[in-house]
Design a protein around this motif. Sequence first.
Motif, PDB file in Angstrom:
ATOM      1  N   SER A  45      -7.269 -19.521 -11.135  1.00 20.82           N
ATOM      2  CA  SER A  45      -7.878 -20.964 -10.970  1.00 20.82           C
ATOM      3  C   SER A  45      -6.618 -22.033 -10.957  1.00 20.82           C
ATOM      4  N   LEU A  46      -5.646 -21.531 -11.166  1.00 23.13           N
ATOM      5  CA  LEU A  46      -4.536 -22.608 -11.434  1.00 23.13           C
ATOM      6  C   LEU A  46      -3.729 -22.817  -9.966  1.00 23.13           C
ATOM      7  N   PHE A  47      -3.386 -21.700  -9.345  1.00 22.16           N
ATOM      8  CA  PHE A  47      -2.596 -22.183  -8.260  1.00 22.16           C
ATOM      9  C   PHE A  47      -3.438 -22.315  -6.983  1.00 22.16           C
ATOM     10  N   PRO A  48      -3.024 -22.847  -5.841  1.00 24.21           N
ATOM     11  CA  PRO A  48      -3.838 -22.719  -4.526  1.00 24.21           C
ATOM     12  C   PRO A  48      -4.154 -21.381  -4.205  1.00 24.21           C
ATOM     13  N   LYS A  49      -5.113 -21.019  -3.544  1.00 31.29           N
ATOM     14  CA  LYS A  49      -5.599 -19.706  -3.345  1.00 31.29           C
ATOM     15  C   LYS A  49      -4.583 -19.119  -2.054  1.00 31.29           C
ATOM     16  N   ARG A  50      -3.668 -18.700  -2.331  1.00 36.88           N
ATOM     17  CA  ARG A  50      -2.892 -18.086  -1.235  1.00 36.88           C
ATOM     18  C   ARG A  50      -1.983 -17.075  -1.933  1.00 36.88           C
ATOM     19  N   ASN A  51      -1.288 -16.171  -1.027  1.00 38.32           N
ATOM     20  CA  ASN A  51      -0.417 -15.048  -1.448  1.00 38.32           C
ATOM     21  C   ASN A  51       0.880 -15.365  -1.927  1.00 38.32           C
ATOM     22  N   THR A  52       1.603 -16.163  -1.186  1.00 33.66           N
ATOM     23  CA  THR A  52       2.936 -16.312  -1.370  1.00 33.66           C
ATOM     24  C   THR A  52       3.395 -17.767  -1.597  1.00 33.66           C
ATOM     25  N   PHE A  53       4.484 -18.169  -2.308  1.00 36.08           N
ATOM     26  CA  PHE A  53       5.016 -19.401  -2.610  1.00 36.08           C
ATOM     27  C   PHE A  53       6.555 -19.348  -2.185  1.00 36.08           C
ATOM     28  N   ALA A  54       6.921 -20.616  -1.752  1.00 36.04           N
ATOM     29  CA  ALA A  54       8.375 -20.668  -1.615  1.00 36.04           C
ATOM     30  C   ALA A  54       8.940 -21.610  -2.692  1.00 36.04           C
ATOM     31  N   LEU A  55       9.844 -21.017  -3.298  1.00 43.73           N
ATOM     32  CA  LEU A  55      10.598 -21.605  -4.336  1.00 43.73           C
ATOM     33  C   LEU A  55      12.247 -21.635  -4.119  1.00 43.73           C
ATOM     34  N   PRO A  56      12.748 -22.911  -4.472  1.00 41.95           N
ATOM     35  CA  PRO A  56      14.223 -23.078  -4.278  1.00 41.95           C
ATOM     36  C   PRO A  56      14.894 -22.264  -4.931  1.00 41.95           C
ATOM     37  N   LEU A  57      15.904 -21.350  -4.395  1.00 42.06           N
ATOM     38  CA  LEU A  57      16.922 -20.407  -4.947  1.00 42.06           C
ATOM     39  C   LEU A  57      16.293 -19.076  -5.226  1.00 42.06           C
ATOM     40  N   VAL A  58      14.945 -19.171  -5.434  1.00 38.11           N
ATOM     41  CA  VAL A  58      14.364 -17.845  -5.588  1.00 38.11           C
ATOM     42  C   VAL A  58      13.680 -17.306  -4.115  1.00 38.11           C
ATOM     43  N   GLY A  59      13.464 -18.226  -3.481  1.00 38.63           N
ATOM     44  CA  GLY A  59      12.753 -17.893  -2.063  1.00 38.63           C
ATOM     45  C   GLY A  59      11.496 -17.703  -2.227  1.00 38.63           C
ATOM     46  N   ARG A  60      10.791 -16.858  -1.358  1.00 36.69           N
ATOM     47  CA  ARG A  60       9.375 -16.633  -1.354  1.00 36.69           C
ATOM     48  C   ARG A  60       9.052 -15.736  -2.397  1.00 36.69           C
TER      49      ARG A  60
ATOM     50  N   THR B  81       5.455 -14.273  -4.857  1.00 40.44           N
ATOM     51  CA  THR B  81       4.074 -13.805  -4.936  1.00 40.44           C
ATOM     52  C   THR B  81       3.417 -14.549  -5.922  1.00 40.44           C
ATOM     53  N   ARG B  82       2.027 -14.608  -5.912  1.00 39.21           N
ATOM     54  CA  ARG B  82       1.394 -15.180  -6.818  1.00 39.21           C
ATOM     55  C   ARG B  82       1.371 -14.274  -8.080  1.00 39.21           C
ATOM     56  N   LYS B  83       1.256 -13.007  -8.142  1.00 41.44           N
ATOM     57  CA  LYS B  83       1.541 -11.958  -9.161  1.00 41.44           C
ATOM     58  C   LYS B  83       2.901 -12.556 -10.016  1.00 41.44           C
ATOM     59  N   SER B  84       4.054 -12.770  -9.437  1.00 41.71           N
ATOM     60  CA  SER B  84       5.267 -12.985  -9.933  1.00 41.71           C
ATOM     61  C   SER B  84       4.953 -14.375 -10.793  1.00 41.71           C
TER      62      SER B  84
ATOM     63  N   TYR C 246      -7.130 -11.743   0.734  1.00 35.39           N
ATOM     64  CA  TYR C 246      -5.620 -11.836   0.524  1.00 35.39           C
ATOM     65  C   TYR C 246      -5.094 -10.893  -0.624  1.00 35.39           C
ATOM     66  N   ASP C 247      -3.754 -10.402  -0.148  1.00 33.40           N
ATOM     67  CA  ASP C 247      -3.411  -9.260  -1.158  1.00 33.40           C
ATOM     68  C   ASP C 247      -2.010  -9.909  -1.595  1.00 33.40           C
ATOM     69  N   ASP C 248      -1.605  -9.883  -2.873  1.00 39.17           N
ATOM     70  CA  ASP C 248      -0.563 -10.586  -3.231  1.00 39.17           C
ATOM     71  C   ASP C 248       0.591  -9.562  -3.131  1.00 39.17           C
ATOM     72  N   SER C 249       0.441  -8.415  -2.422  1.00 35.53           N
ATOM     73  CA  SER C 249       1.750  -7.621  -2.368  1.00 35.53           C
ATOM     74  C   SER C 249       2.149  -7.530  -0.838  1.00 35.53           C
ATOM     75  N   ALA C 250       1.277  -8.586   0.099  1.00 34.74           N
ATOM     76  CA  ALA C 250       1.821  -8.827   1.365  1.00 34.74           C
ATOM     77  C   ALA C 250       1.349 -10.494   1.713  1.00 34.74           C
TER      78      ALA C 250
ATOM     79  N   PRO D 233      -5.347  -8.736 -14.127  1.00 33.52           N
ATOM     80  CA  PRO D 233      -4.911 -10.358 -14.056  1.00 33.52           C
ATOM     81  C   PRO D 233      -3.801 -10.308 -12.951  1.00 33.52           C
ATOM     82  N   PHE D 234      -2.843  -9.211 -12.887  1.00 36.52           N
ATOM     83  CA  PHE D 234      -1.865  -9.447 -12.044  1.00 36.52           C
ATOM     84  C   PHE D 234      -1.752  -8.801 -10.646  1.00 36.52           C
TER      85      PHE D 234
END
Length: 515
Positions: free
Chosen positions: A212-227, A229-232, A84-88, A64-65
């Motif tokens: 099925s919850l998040f948009p189908k992409r690898n990375t997300f930008a979050l305030p303070l944390v920055g970029r 991954t989907r895994k995180s 898409y690979d969550d490690s890149a 799952p991760f």
Amino acid sequence: MALNTLLQLTIFAQLLTSCLCYSPSISQYNGHVSSLTRLPHRFPSHYRRSRRKFDECRMFTLDPFRLRSSISIHDDLNTQTISYDDSADNIVHPHPSDGTPSAENIATEAHDKNAMTDKPTSSTSMSPAAQWHQRRHQEMLQKYRSQILPLERDSSNFLALSLLALSNISLLALSLLSGKVPIPKVILLAIFPGSMFSLWTLQILHDCLHGSLFPKRNTFALPLVGRTTRKSLQNALLFWGSMPSAFGYYLYLKYGHLSHHTSLGDAEKVSLKTLFDSDRMEFEDGDMLFVAHRMKLKGEVGPRFRLGRTENKKEVVISISKGGFGLWKEGHPIRNAILFASSFLYERFMLMVNDVIVALTGRNYFFPNKPKQFHDECAMYCRCAVAVRALLWKISGWKSLVFLYLSETLWSIPPHPACAMFVTNHGSTIDEITGECAPSSSTYAGRWYSIFTLGTNYHVEHHDFPTIPLHRLGKLREIAPEYYRAGSRDNLLRIMAKAFSRPEFYACMDAGVMI
């Protein structure tokens, strides 16, 4: 470890707002995409060609991760696959345009062979029941590909995250309120709306697990944390989204659910003894822990403990579920329902006690052979969960935990309406038309029942297409009606009476499945 926990908590605190910044229009995912202007903006210009179109976008893996998506982009002359690979951060190209595999992607290509496209995994590694769903999956795609694929491309992020926030905040508020009211009112609050919110929490986290919850992409930008991954994001949401709870859904979802999709009803590979003695990180089939209370199983029973002096130890089997189920009598639904409720409630209470033991010792003694990482992650979750429970007890008293405990258990036992779909989702019903043993079943009791259970009642549909989000499963039944029962007036009491009168084997475990 403490820094990692702080990072996860920070991600979760910002998740409900930040991840919603990406909100593609519904029109991007409706219908068969064939126009350049309708391609999502995240694809590189190399693939923005008018003659190309989306044909496939599904996500599934046993880990799952380690989620990834495979999107086949078809050209008039050739076919290329990008992943898409969550490690890149970048899209992985197993095969360049000249058709020669690049050295850096040989390992990625090998992994992608196990990702769920038309064939989730090799048939030899799947149980007969899982192969039954696999065959239906392939047949429906052949007939209704252009209608089904948009459902799989969709995600439930805005709807599901909003409901998860509502559910967890409501559970927290009601647990605090329960400390100030008498026990009868605590029970009523747990029956409704507590049990509904708890079931919603499970279903939304379950959607997260299947990608099925998040948009189908690898990375997300979050305030303070920055970029990140989907895994995180998935780790953080599964971990913190399971709280507040009496025993929670995190450990089952992380270690036991995805393997359930490939191993359900596998009498040769999975038994209660195998489950507790295994040295694998994941459970062979996490649902065995639930169905043992109410369905027939094959194989040896567990868990087993060796007690006594070193030179004269005796092996003792301690199984609350099988102990209760062994007292059932066919044709006595009320007696059996009481025994089921008793064993289930007692086992859930012992899980609460076990959480404290795991938090103190750092080890889950029911699974002695599992690797150290399993015990470390169990301990981390139990310590955080027990700390939250202790804080609730400190603020509002012991009745706050009684509310959470009842909210998490009452929806699973009769006469609660949700119990009907819970106790019948994997039986051994013989299909009157095909003569096959159907290892899964859905409960169709009207629109309000589907809302009340948040789509959990569409269980056959979910096993046919695990990556379709919760709010789109009902649509699948409309697209391919010949694969599902007609009607929406199932009698819930009659369903429960039948299940507790004559228990069936779990997922056609004994009857077999015709492939």
